[in-house]
Design a protein around this motif. Structure first.
Motif, PDB file in Angstrom:
ATOM      1  N   SER A  70       0.805  -1.214   0.000  1.00 42.36           N
ATOM      2  CA  SER A  70       0.000   0.000   0.000  1.00 42.36           C
ATOM      3  C   SER A  70       0.841   1.268   0.000  1.00 42.36           C
ATOM      4  CB  SER A  70      -0.938   0.010   1.211  1.00 42.36           C
ATOM      5  OG  SER A  70      -0.184  -0.035   2.411  1.00 42.36           O
ATOM      6  N   ILE A  71       2.159   1.141   0.179  1.00 38.16           N
ATOM      7  CA  ILE A  71       3.035   2.309   0.233  1.00 38.16           C
ATOM      8  C   ILE A  71       4.039   2.264  -0.909  1.00 38.16           C
ATOM      9  CG2 ILE A  71       4.808   3.511   1.583  1.00 38.16           C
ATOM     10  CD1 ILE A  71       3.384   2.464   4.091  1.00 38.16           C
ATOM     11  N   LEU A  72       4.136   3.377  -1.615  1.00 39.66           N
ATOM     12  CA  LEU A  72       5.179   3.589  -2.614  1.00 39.66           C
ATOM     13  C   LEU A  72       6.019   4.745  -2.098  1.00 39.66           C
ATOM     14  CD1 LEU A  72       6.468   3.158  -5.433  1.00 39.66           C
ATOM     15  CD2 LEU A  72       4.772   4.764  -6.335  1.00 39.66           C
ATOM     16  N   ALA A  73       7.330   4.569  -2.097  1.00 44.58           N
ATOM     17  CA  ALA A  73       8.198   5.610  -1.557  1.00 44.58           C
ATOM     18  C   ALA A  73       9.490   5.702  -2.361  1.00 44.58           C
ATOM     19  CB  ALA A  73       8.522   5.314  -0.086  1.00 44.58           C
ATOM     20  N   PHE A  74      10.122   6.858  -2.244  1.00 45.84           N
ATOM     21  CA  PHE A  74      11.450   7.074  -2.803  1.00 45.84           C
ATOM     22  C   PHE A  74      12.399   7.318  -1.642  1.00 45.84           C
ATOM     23  CE2 PHE A  74       8.696   7.958  -6.333  1.00 45.84           C
ATOM     24  CZ  PHE A  74       9.366   7.379  -7.403  1.00 45.84           C
ATOM     25  N   VAL A  75      13.447   6.525  -1.589  1.00 46.89           N
ATOM     26  CA  VAL A  75      14.458   6.668  -0.547  1.00 46.89           C
ATOM     27  C   VAL A  75      15.697   7.268  -1.205  1.00 46.89           C
ATOM     28  CG1 VAL A  75      15.891   5.472   1.151  1.00 46.89           C
ATOM     29  CG2 VAL A  75      13.548   4.663   0.688  1.00 46.89           C
ATOM     30  N   ARG A  76      16.112   8.412  -0.696  1.00 45.24           N
ATOM     31  CA  ARG A  76      17.340   9.034  -1.177  1.00 45.24           C
ATOM     32  C   ARG A  76      18.437   8.686  -0.193  1.00 45.24           C
ATOM     33  NH1 ARG A  76      13.492  12.618  -1.168  1.00 45.24           N
ATOM     34  NH2 ARG A  76      14.470  14.062   0.292  1.00 45.24           N
ATOM     35  N   LEU A  77      19.562   8.224  -0.711  1.00 41.84           N
ATOM     36  CA  LEU A  77      20.670   7.775   0.130  1.00 41.84           C
ATOM     37  C   LEU A  77      21.892   8.630  -0.126  1.00 41.84           C
ATOM     38  CD1 LEU A  77      22.081   5.661   2.009  1.00 41.84           C
ATOM     39  CD2 LEU A  77      22.529   4.338  -0.073  1.00 41.84           C
ATOM     40  N   ARG A  78      22.412   9.192   0.929  1.00 42.51           N
ATOM     41  CA  ARG A  78      23.699   9.890   0.883  1.00 42.51           C
ATOM     42  C   ARG A  78      24.731   8.849   1.301  1.00 42.51           C
ATOM     43  NH1 ARG A  78      24.125  15.842   3.243  1.00 42.51           N
ATOM     44  NH2 ARG A  78      22.607  16.068   1.596  1.00 42.51           N
ATOM     45  N   PHE A  79      25.372   8.256   0.326  1.00 42.15           N
ATOM     46  CA  PHE A  79      26.254   7.100   0.522  1.00 42.15           C
ATOM     47  C   PHE A  79      27.581   7.546   1.121  1.00 42.15           C
ATOM     48  CE2 PHE A  79      28.758   3.465  -1.244  1.00 42.15           C
ATOM     49  CZ  PHE A  79      28.007   2.448  -0.686  1.00 42.15           C
ATOM     50  N   SER A  80      28.038   6.796   2.100  1.00 47.60           N
ATOM     51  CA  SER A  80      29.235   7.210   2.838  1.00 47.60           C
ATOM     52  C   SER A  80      30.516   6.521   2.375  1.00 47.60           C
ATOM     53  CB  SER A  80      29.014   6.942   4.335  1.00 47.60           C
ATOM     54  OG  SER A  80      28.726   5.570   4.541  1.00 47.60           O
ATOM     55  N   SER A  81      30.494   5.860   1.236  1.00 45.85           N
ATOM     56  CA  SER A  81      31.669   5.140   0.749  1.00 45.85           C
ATOM     57  C   SER A  81      31.726   5.243  -0.771  1.00 45.85           C
ATOM     58  CB  SER A  81      31.580   3.672   1.167  1.00 45.85           C
ATOM     59  OG  SER A  81      32.591   2.908   0.556  1.00 45.85           O
ATOM     60  N   SER A  82      32.864   4.896  -1.324  1.00 45.62           N
ATOM     61  CA  SER A  82      32.976   4.842  -2.786  1.00 45.62           C
ATOM     62  C   SER A  82      32.984   3.397  -3.267  1.00 45.62           C
ATOM     63  CB  SER A  82      34.240   5.567  -3.249  1.00 45.62           C
ATOM     64  OG  SER A  82      35.374   4.935  -2.692  1.00 45.62           O
ATOM     65  N   VAL A  83      32.754   2.453  -2.360  1.00 47.74           N
ATOM     66  CA  VAL A  83      32.668   1.031  -2.708  1.00 47.74           C
ATOM     67  C   VAL A  83      31.189   0.671  -2.746  1.00 47.74           C
ATOM     68  CG1 VAL A  83      33.316  -1.312  -2.038  1.00 47.74           C
ATOM     69  CG2 VAL A  83      34.876   0.604  -1.567  1.00 47.74           C
ATOM     70  N   TYR A  84      30.658   0.523  -3.952  1.00 48.14           N
ATOM     71  CA  TYR A  84      29.222   0.362  -4.140  1.00 48.14           C
ATOM     72  C   TYR A  84      28.733  -1.082  -4.093  1.00 48.14           C
ATOM     73  CZ  TYR A  84      29.583   5.176  -5.780  1.00 48.14           C
ATOM     74  OH  TYR A  84      29.842   6.518  -5.881  1.00 48.14           O
ATOM     75  N   GLU A  85      29.606  -2.056  -4.241  1.00 51.75           N
ATOM     76  CA  GLU A  85      29.180  -3.448  -4.367  1.00 51.75           C
ATOM     77  C   GLU A  85      28.332  -3.945  -3.195  1.00 51.75           C
ATOM     78  OE1 GLU A  85      28.100  -6.748  -6.012  1.00 51.75           O
ATOM     79  OE2 GLU A  85      29.100  -5.120  -7.071  1.00 51.75           O
ATOM     80  N   PRO A  86      28.682  -3.660  -1.942  1.00 51.36           N
ATOM     81  CA  PRO A  86      27.803  -4.124  -0.846  1.00 51.36           C
ATOM     82  C   PRO A  86      26.381  -3.548  -0.939  1.00 51.36           C
ATOM     83  CG  PRO A  86      29.944  -3.491   0.023  1.00 51.36           C
ATOM     84  CD  PRO A  86      29.908  -3.046  -1.420  1.00 51.36           C
ATOM     85  N   LEU A  87      26.270  -2.283  -1.285  1.00 57.19           N
ATOM     86  CA  LEU A  87      24.950  -1.677  -1.462  1.00 57.19           C
ATOM     87  C   LEU A  87      24.224  -2.323  -2.637  1.00 57.19           C
ATOM     88  CD1 LEU A  87      22.752   0.460  -0.882  1.00 57.19           C
ATOM     89  CD2 LEU A  87      23.995   1.966  -2.465  1.00 57.19           C
TER      90      LEU A  87
END
Length: 154
Positions: A70-87
């Motif tokens: 029932s919920i649609l949302a947009f999550v904005r993430l201020r990423f704290s690393s330059s290694v993206y693979e775990p995310l």
């Protein structure tokens, strides 16, 4: 978006793309009637568009609310690393994540998610939030539904 050489598409190609985006399950015969071409010429155009990678697949549109989201949302993430693979692994493993985009600006990622309720959204947000600061916007309503993508006018 990727850097690809642009295929020159004409008005008929645009009409085929529009019709298929409206109903990807229609038969070639119905599509041929819609674009006023022969069955074989239409089938050849569709095959050419598929081979060129313009048409990348066919999919069903699903009503998320009817599945219990029932919920649609947009999550904005201020990423704290330059290694993206775990995310990237986390997002790929969360079925509630519909889209994720690496963007410019203060936020590094914009992530489109669905949730059954606020508690569910909070759990999703907590998982994503382990990678940085999040800001979540819940959609009240969608004023423009997904629409067909057509070639740019020249």
């Amino acid at each position: 978006m990727t850097e690809n050489s642009t295929l020159h598409l004409d008005r008929v190609d645009g009409a085929i793309l529009s019709a298929l985006q409206e109903n990807g399950r229609q038969s070639i015969a119905d599509l041929a009637r819609a674009v006023n071409m022969s069955h074989s010429a239409t089938a050849e155009r569709v095959r050419r568009l598929e081979d060129a990678g313009v048409i990348t697949g066919y999919a069903a549109r699903i009503d998320a609310e009817r599945l219990g989201f029932s919920i649609l949302a947009f999550v904005r993430l201020r990423f704290s690393s330059s290694v993206y693979e775990p995310l990237n692994r986390l997002l790929a493993g969360l079925p509630e994540v519909l889209e994720a985009h690496h963007v410019t600006g203060d936020d590094c990622f914009i992530i489109k998610v669905v949730a059954a309720n606020m508690t569910h959204l909070e759990r999703i947000n907590r998982k994503i939030g382990q990678f940085g600061s999040t800001t979540t916007s819940i959609v009240y309503s969608s004023v423009l539904s997904p629409r067909p993508l057509l070639p740019p006018e020249e």
